[in-house]
Design an enzyme around this catalytic site. Structure first.
Site, PDB file in Angstrom:
ATOM      1  N   HIS A 161     -41.671  -6.114  18.016  1.00  0.00           N
ATOM      2  CA  HIS A 161     -41.392  -6.084  19.231  1.00  0.00           C
ATOM      3  C   HIS A 161     -42.124  -6.736  20.639  1.00  0.00           C
ATOM      4  O   HIS A 161     -41.860  -7.773  20.701  1.00  0.00           O
ATOM      5  CB  HIS A 161     -40.422  -4.718  19.265  1.00  0.00           C
ATOM      6  CG  HIS A 161     -40.142  -4.938  21.488  1.00  0.00           C
ATOM      7  ND1 HIS A 161     -38.484  -4.960  21.500  1.00  0.00           N
ATOM      8  CD2 HIS A 161     -40.682  -4.879  22.349  1.00  0.00           C
ATOM      9  CE1 HIS A 161     -38.844  -5.279  22.794  1.00  0.00           C
ATOM     10  NE2 HIS A 161     -40.188  -4.609  23.149  1.00  0.00           N
ATOM     11  N   GLU A 162     -43.188  -6.265  20.723  1.00  0.00           N
ATOM     12  CA  GLU A 162     -44.320  -6.625  21.011  1.00  0.00           C
ATOM     13  C   GLU A 162     -44.896  -8.098  20.919  1.00  0.00           C
ATOM     14  O   GLU A 162     -45.104  -9.259  21.962  1.00  0.00           O
ATOM     15  CB  GLU A 162     -45.570  -6.072  21.833  1.00  0.00           C
ATOM     16  CG  GLU A 162     -45.214  -4.740  22.342  1.00  0.00           C
ATOM     17  CD  GLU A 162     -44.427  -4.777  23.128  1.00  0.00           C
ATOM     18  OE1 GLU A 162     -44.534  -5.713  24.151  1.00  0.00           O
ATOM     19  OE2 GLU A 162     -43.429  -3.568  23.855  1.00  0.00           O
ATOM     20  N   HIS A 200     -42.279 -10.726  21.656  1.00  0.00           N
ATOM     21  CA  HIS A 200     -42.667 -11.599  23.599  1.00  0.00           C
ATOM     22  C   HIS A 200     -43.659 -12.469  23.362  1.00  0.00           C
ATOM     23  O   HIS A 200     -43.579 -13.376  24.442  1.00  0.00           O
ATOM     24  CB  HIS A 200     -43.485 -10.105  24.692  1.00  0.00           C
ATOM     25  CG  HIS A 200     -41.800  -9.368  25.082  1.00  0.00           C
ATOM     26  ND1 HIS A 200     -41.055  -9.672  25.748  1.00  0.00           N
ATOM     27  CD2 HIS A 200     -41.967  -8.053  24.926  1.00  0.00           C
ATOM     28  CE1 HIS A 200     -40.220  -8.759  25.649  1.00  0.00           C
ATOM     29  NE2 HIS A 200     -41.147  -6.932  25.315  1.00  0.00           N
ATOM     30  N   TYR A 230     -37.561 -12.109  33.229  1.00  0.00           N
ATOM     31  CA  TYR A 230     -38.320 -10.864  33.304  1.00  0.00           C
ATOM     32  C   TYR A 230     -37.303 -10.160  34.652  1.00  0.00           C
ATOM     33  O   TYR A 230     -38.019  -9.255  34.820  1.00  0.00           O
ATOM     34  CB  TYR A 230     -39.494 -10.521  32.518  1.00  0.00           C
ATOM     35  CG  TYR A 230     -39.840  -8.949  31.933  1.00  0.00           C
ATOM     36  CD1 TYR A 230     -39.137  -9.046  30.736  1.00  0.00           C
ATOM     37  CD2 TYR A 230     -40.256  -7.461  32.770  1.00  0.00           C
ATOM     38  CE1 TYR A 230     -39.571  -7.174  30.599  1.00  0.00           C
ATOM     39  CE2 TYR A 230     -39.901  -6.772  31.904  1.00  0.00           C
ATOM     40  CZ  TYR A 230     -39.632  -6.426  30.764  1.00  0.00           C
ATOM     41  OH  TYR A 230     -40.275  -4.807  29.599  1.00  0.00           O
ATOM     42  N   GLU A 268     -36.309  -8.287  26.374  1.00  0.00           N
ATOM     43  CA  GLU A 268     -36.471  -7.592  25.920  1.00  0.00           C
ATOM     44  C   GLU A 268     -35.309  -7.445  23.990  1.00  0.00           C
ATOM     45  O   GLU A 268     -35.836  -6.848  23.387  1.00  0.00           O
ATOM     46  CB  GLU A 268     -35.784  -5.822  26.413  1.00  0.00           C
ATOM     47  CG  GLU A 268     -36.581  -5.657  27.324  1.00  0.00           C
ATOM     48  CD  GLU A 268     -38.319  -5.198  26.844  1.00  0.00           C
ATOM     49  OE1 GLU A 268     -38.269  -4.283  25.997  1.00  0.00           O
ATOM     50  OE2 GLU A 268     -39.211  -5.704  27.598  1.00  0.00           O
ATOM     51  N   ASP A 299     -36.901  -0.344  36.202  1.00  0.00           N
ATOM     52  CA  ASP A 299     -36.657  -1.080  35.470  1.00  0.00           C
ATOM     53  C   ASP A 299     -36.521  -3.087  35.624  1.00  0.00           C
ATOM     54  O   ASP A 299     -35.799  -2.937  34.637  1.00  0.00           O
ATOM     55  CB  ASP A 299     -35.385   0.072  34.362  1.00  0.00           C
ATOM     56  CG  ASP A 299     -35.682  -0.409  32.919  1.00  0.00           C
ATOM     57  OD1 ASP A 299     -37.225  -1.369  32.980  1.00  0.00           O
ATOM     58  OD2 ASP A 299     -35.013  -1.131  32.196  1.00  0.00           O
ATOM     59  N   HIS A 329     -34.435  -2.896  30.239  1.00  0.00           N
ATOM     60  CA  HIS A 329     -34.907  -1.476  29.316  1.00  0.00           C
ATOM     61  C   HIS A 329     -33.766  -0.848  28.595  1.00  0.00           C
ATOM     62  O   HIS A 329     -33.327  -0.661  27.410  1.00  0.00           O
ATOM     63  CB  HIS A 329     -35.768  -0.492  29.382  1.00  0.00           C
ATOM     64  CG  HIS A 329     -37.137  -1.439  28.879  1.00  0.00           C
ATOM     65  ND1 HIS A 329     -38.655  -1.961  30.367  1.00  0.00           N
ATOM     66  CD2 HIS A 329     -38.198  -2.003  28.131  1.00  0.00           C
ATOM     67  CE1 HIS A 329     -39.084  -2.286  29.593  1.00  0.00           C
ATOM     68  NE2 HIS A 329     -39.292  -2.477  27.853  1.00  0.00           N
TER      69      HIS A 329
END
Length: 364
Positions: A177-178, A181, A192, A201, A274, A279
């Site tokens: 996931h990271e 990005h 974002y 996300e 958020d 998210h």
């Protein structure tokens, strides 16, 4: 851009994308049941947002001769922050080094490699930028740091507080996931905030799930579709941070609350928190992808994954809405595969309420 001057802290870094949403950490910060985790969550929130290589591939040709070809290879470097918030930390394992005694270092190294292999095999993409960018990570960031994040240049892993969160290198979906990005940063670079941020996300979750499924050889039907499984302790009533196939069901805990992700546009959350619910509302496109992959069957990275990747890299606007992204995936499916895949994509977006029954944009 000169990256020779290293960041001394992740505080205030504008490009950071974390795996644990601030709303969950804020809830944990109020916990009376987990005092150490509550303090760690508060400290984590205060911490803020926080060369080409090749390998030889051998094969046998039709005449029985040995053929050696150069292929793309990862270039990984793992550093250790030693419990500080100083990046990058001390290098503890490089690409050609053997495993070390530190489990977190080896998990990070293997996770970077697994993500590289998925991107290369599924999408013929050589690393995050498509041109062999080095894969850098730092482990043991901060004290009891309850998160993992991509800061625009590297992956950073906290060790968790031990009461609620365990080490973040434990989950391959978190690593995939990271790093995703980074792929998004080098392609559509989705804003974002709001729906583009939720797509940012969601696409990262898609790549995280695909990384795990590819590494385990799992079909779409066999996969759990969980993001962050294994990072909660046994004290938590929950199985993961998010469920792509069943948004809103990943956890339901007295201290952490209930997973707030919606599975349908009728439950879209309007919030200023958020970054406009990046998210939270990512559950809607997450479910659309998981439904597409399950309907098509087989391996999710082979058709559904290709459609999403082609959409991400096909001129997608940085401000794309769910509707615009859905339309773009339908068009990509038509170009790439034809009606079977196109119908599966269209039906999935209809099921989650982004497209209407005829597969066109909803109004309002």
């Amino acid at each position: 851009m000169d990256h020779s001057a290293q960041h001394t802290s992740a505080r205030g870094h504008g490009s950071v994308h974390s795996i644990v949403p601030a709303y969950l950490l804020a809830r944990l910060a109020q916990s009376g049941r987990f005092p150490k985790a509550a303090d760690a969550a508060r400290q984590t929130l205060l911490a803020g947002r926080p060369k080409f290589r090749a390998r030889l591939n051998f094969s046998i040709d039709a005449d029985g001769a040995l053929v050696a070809e150069l292929g793309d290879a990862p270039n990984r470097t793992i550093s250790d922050a030693g419990g500080t918030e100083t990046l990058p930390g001390v290098v503890v394992r490089a690409e050609d080094d053997p495993p070390v005694d530190d489990v977190s270092v080896n998990e990070a190294f293997d996770g970077l490699g697994a993500t590289f292999e998925m991107l290369l095999s599924a999408f013929q993409r050589n690393s995050l930028d498509g041109a062999g960018a080095p894969l850098n990570a730092t482990v043991h960031y901060g004290t009891d740091y309850d998160n993992a994040f991509w800061d625009g240049e590297r992956m950073v892993f906290g060790d968790g507080d031990g009461e609620v969160f365990l080490g973040f290198t434990r989950s391959l979906t978190v690593i995939g996931h990271e790093l995703a990005h980074g792929v998004i940063q080098h392609t559509a670079n989705l804003e974002y905030q709001g729906q583009p941020g939720a797509l940012n996300e969601s696409i990262a979750d898609v790549f995280g799930a695909l990384t795990e499924q590819y590494a385990l050889g799992q079909s779409a039907a066999e996969a759990t579709w969980l993001i962050g499984a294994g990072i909660f302790t046994d004290e938590v009533q929950g199985k993961a941070l998010r469920s792509m196939i069943e948004p809103g069901t990943a956890y339901d805990d007295d201290e952490l609350g209930k997973d707030p992700q919606p599975a349908h546009m009728s439950d879209f959350v309007q919030t200023a928190e958020d970054n406009g619910g990046v998210h939270i509302n990512s559950g809607i496109p997450n479910r659309a992808f998981a439904l597409t992959a399950r309907t098509l069957g087989g391996n999710a990275w082979e058709r559904a994954g290709v459609v999403w990747y082609r959409t991400l890299t096909g001129g997608l606007s940085a401000t794309a809405t769910f509707r615009e992204f859905a339309d773009a995936t339908v068009s990509a499916a038509e170009r790439e595969y034809g009606e079977e895949v196109t119908a599966a994509v269209r039906d999935a977006w209809t099921t989650v309420g982004v497209l209407d029954a005829e597969g066109t944009r909803r109004t309002g």
